[in-house]
Design a protein around this motif. Structure first.
Motif, PDB file in Angstrom:
ATOM      1  N   GLU A  30     -12.212   2.102   2.464  1.00  0.00           N
ATOM      2  CA  GLU A  30     -11.600   3.566   2.590  1.00  0.00           C
ATOM      3  C   GLU A  30     -10.788   4.406   1.169  1.00  0.00           C
ATOM      4  O   GLU A  30      -9.811   5.165   1.617  1.00  0.00           O
ATOM      5  CB  GLU A  30     -10.979   3.583   3.982  1.00  0.00           C
ATOM      6  CG  GLU A  30     -12.179   3.225   5.041  1.00  0.00           C
ATOM      7  CD  GLU A  30     -11.269   3.167   6.406  1.00  0.00           C
ATOM      8  OE1 GLU A  30      -9.703   4.251   6.764  1.00  0.00           O
ATOM      9  OE2 GLU A  30     -11.477   2.680   7.562  1.00  0.00           O
ATOM     10  N   ARG A  31     -10.475   3.170   0.844  1.00  0.00           N
ATOM     11  CA  ARG A  31      -8.920   3.096  -0.497  1.00  0.00           C
ATOM     12  C   ARG A  31      -9.908   2.951  -1.692  1.00  0.00           C
ATOM     13  O   ARG A  31     -10.686   2.204  -1.332  1.00  0.00           O
ATOM     14  CB  ARG A  31      -7.976   2.560  -0.180  1.00  0.00           C
ATOM     15  CG  ARG A  31      -7.387   3.222   0.791  1.00  0.00           C
ATOM     16  CD  ARG A  31      -5.979   3.218   0.857  1.00  0.00           C
ATOM     17  NE  ARG A  31      -5.116   3.251   2.765  1.00  0.00           N
ATOM     18  CZ  ARG A  31      -4.154   3.857   1.875  1.00  0.00           C
ATOM     19  NH1 ARG A  31      -2.932   3.531   1.618  1.00  0.00           N
ATOM     20  NH2 ARG A  31      -4.017   4.562   3.346  1.00  0.00           N
ATOM     21  N   ASN A  32      -9.950   4.001  -2.653  1.00  0.00           N
ATOM     22  CA  ASN A  32     -11.050   3.649  -3.963  1.00  0.00           C
ATOM     23  C   ASN A  32      -9.649   2.872  -4.466  1.00  0.00           C
ATOM     24  O   ASN A  32      -9.326   3.189  -5.832  1.00  0.00           O
ATOM     25  CB  ASN A  32     -10.939   4.965  -5.072  1.00  0.00           C
ATOM     26  CG  ASN A  32     -11.974   4.580  -5.887  1.00  0.00           C
ATOM     27  OD1 ASN A  32     -12.120   3.379  -5.863  1.00  0.00           O
ATOM     28  ND2 ASN A  32     -11.172   5.372  -7.435  1.00  0.00           N
TER      29      ASN A  32
ATOM     30  N   LYS B  61      -3.239   2.061  -7.523  1.00  0.00           N
ATOM     31  CA  LYS B  61      -4.495   1.825  -8.018  1.00  0.00           C
ATOM     32  C   LYS B  61      -5.157   0.401  -8.141  1.00  0.00           C
ATOM     33  O   LYS B  61      -6.419   0.190  -8.331  1.00  0.00           O
ATOM     34  CB  LYS B  61      -4.674   2.583  -8.783  1.00  0.00           C
ATOM     35  CG  LYS B  61      -4.519   3.802  -9.152  1.00  0.00           C
ATOM     36  CD  LYS B  61      -4.476   3.983 -10.378  1.00  0.00           C
ATOM     37  CE  LYS B  61      -5.794   4.779 -10.891  1.00  0.00           C
ATOM     38  NZ  LYS B  61      -6.636   5.615 -12.270  1.00  0.00           N
TER      39      LYS B  61
ATOM     40  N   ASP C 248       0.873   3.441  -2.960  1.00  0.00           N
ATOM     41  CA  ASP C 248      -0.631   4.265  -3.236  1.00  0.00           C
ATOM     42  C   ASP C 248      -1.139   3.668  -5.212  1.00  0.00           C
ATOM     43  O   ASP C 248      -1.476   4.384  -5.853  1.00  0.00           O
ATOM     44  CB  ASP C 248      -0.651   5.754  -3.682  1.00  0.00           C
ATOM     45  CG  ASP C 248      -1.133   6.180  -2.230  1.00  0.00           C
ATOM     46  OD1 ASP C 248      -1.346   5.659  -1.179  1.00  0.00           O
ATOM     47  OD2 ASP C 248      -0.482   7.639  -1.782  1.00  0.00           O
TER      48      ASP C 248
ATOM     49  N   ILE D 286      -9.285  -1.602   3.426  1.00  0.00           N
ATOM     50  CA  ILE D 286      -8.845  -0.961   2.203  1.00  0.00           C
ATOM     51  C   ILE D 286      -9.945  -0.974   1.178  1.00  0.00           C
ATOM     52  O   ILE D 286     -10.051  -0.036   0.628  1.00  0.00           O
ATOM     53  CB  ILE D 286      -7.724  -2.138   2.000  1.00  0.00           C
ATOM     54  CG1 ILE D 286      -6.845  -2.401   2.590  1.00  0.00           C
ATOM     55  CG2 ILE D 286      -7.322  -1.755   0.040  1.00  0.00           C
ATOM     56  CD1 ILE D 286      -6.005  -3.270   2.314  1.00  0.00           C
TER      57      ILE D 286
ATOM     58  N   LEU E  63       0.657  -1.591  -0.294  1.00  0.00           N
ATOM     59  CA  LEU E  63       0.031   0.102  -0.144  1.00  0.00           C
ATOM     60  C   LEU E  63       0.572   1.126  -0.376  1.00  0.00           C
ATOM     61  O   LEU E  63       0.431   2.316  -0.545  1.00  0.00           O
ATOM     62  CB  LEU E  63      -1.189   0.622   1.249  1.00  0.00           C
ATOM     63  CG  LEU E  63      -2.103  -0.530   1.445  1.00  0.00           C
ATOM     64  CD1 LEU E  63      -2.595  -1.075   2.525  1.00  0.00           C
ATOM     65  CD2 LEU E  63      -3.720  -0.793  -0.075  1.00  0.00           C
TER      66      LEU E  63
END
Ligand code: ADP
Ligand code: MG
Length: 264
Positions: free
Chosen positions: A186-188, A157, A155, A183, A152
């Protein structure tokens, strides 16, 4: 934009196909659970998407690029850690390695921003306070969470996870599955998760792929997880059981070709 598109994708090792004629489209932000017996080609498909393996024909696009042009968008968590545990690395150092590697050159001293980012992603996976603990002394679930943090830190995608639960005991499976849910929530991030046992992850899946060298099924979980489809790959004893509104798959530990599922 689609995260991954495969059209008539055949992946070979020295000319011999391990994945054959596969078509699918995964939208950005979706989580795909990739299910199939041993030898079905799950790891091969992940490695090809990540540009670790390049022998394929047909079309494969990752965020509308060839896989090898999309590498900086991809995080990869391999099936069993390739870390040498004889080297006494701390949790923070293991995570920071993911950030240093991304910069494309080796550092003897870790840049401050990498250290800070490593501490932040360790917190995200629930391991604040573990920065200076030795990786090799952590529990299985904690190690897997450190490896998630390592992926992670750049970052990504698209996050590719190869059997993230397979080496874990049941309570550690829940621990890691909870982080995967976090994950997703909260993260795209688009995720592809290969798994032997879909049950601990079933709630995560927007799409399920059943692979048996060829594509057996691809769709929403309730479309793919049907008795007839599961039996066609895992044999007559396999079944899908609804329990309190959830689907459970009982597949045993089938291997490719045992039940003629590969069409050979
Ligand atoms: N490096 C390799 N060289 C040659 N054949 C391989 C290699 N890796 C995997 N294979 C073959 O490709 C097929 C799919 O393997 P794999 O992708 O590891 O399946 P899975 O992850 O679903 O268990 C198997 O027949 C396996 O033997
Ligand atoms: Mg595999």
């Amino acid at each position: 934009m689609a995260a991954v598109i495969a059209e008539n994708l055949t992946i070979t090792y020295e000319g011999k196909p391990a994945v054959e004629g596969v078509d699918f489209l995964l939208e950005e932000g979706e989580t795909l659970l990739l299910l199939g017996p041993n030898g079905a080609g799950k790891t091969t498909l992940l490695k090809t998407i990540a540009c670790f393996h390049r022998e394929y024909s047909g079309e494969l696009r990752v965020f509308d690029r060839p896989p090898c042009d999309a590498r900086e968008l991809i995080g990869y968590v391999p099936q069993s850690s390739n870390l040498n545990e004889k080297v006494p690395l701390t949790a923070l150092e293991v995570v920071a390695m993911g950030g240093i590697y991304r910069r494309g050159f080796a550092h003897f001293k870790m840049p401050r921003e990498v250290v800070e980012k490593a501490a932040e992603v360790l917190g995200f996976v629930g391991l604040s306070g573990f920065e200076s603990r030795l990786f090799r002394e952590l529990s299985g679930g904690q190690k897997q969470r450190v490896l998630l943090a390592r992926a992670l830190i750049s970052d990504p995608k698209l996050l590719l996870l190869d059997e993230p639960l397979s080496a874990l005991d049941p309570s550690a499976r829940v621990e890691v599955a909870n982080v995967l849910e976090r994950i997703k929530g909260e993260r795209n991030i688009t995720m592809i998760i290969t798994t032997h046992d879909i049950n601990p992850l079933i709630e995560l899946g927007d799409r399920v792929m059943l692979l048996n060298r060829r594509l057996v099924a691809f769709g929403r979980p309730e479309e793919v997880l049907r008795d007839s489809i599961i039996k066609s790959v895992y044999g007559p004893l396999a079944r899908v059981v609804p329990v309190e509104g959830r689907l459970f798959c009982i597949t045993g530990d089938a291997h490719l070709h045992e039940h003629g599922g590969g069409g050979l």
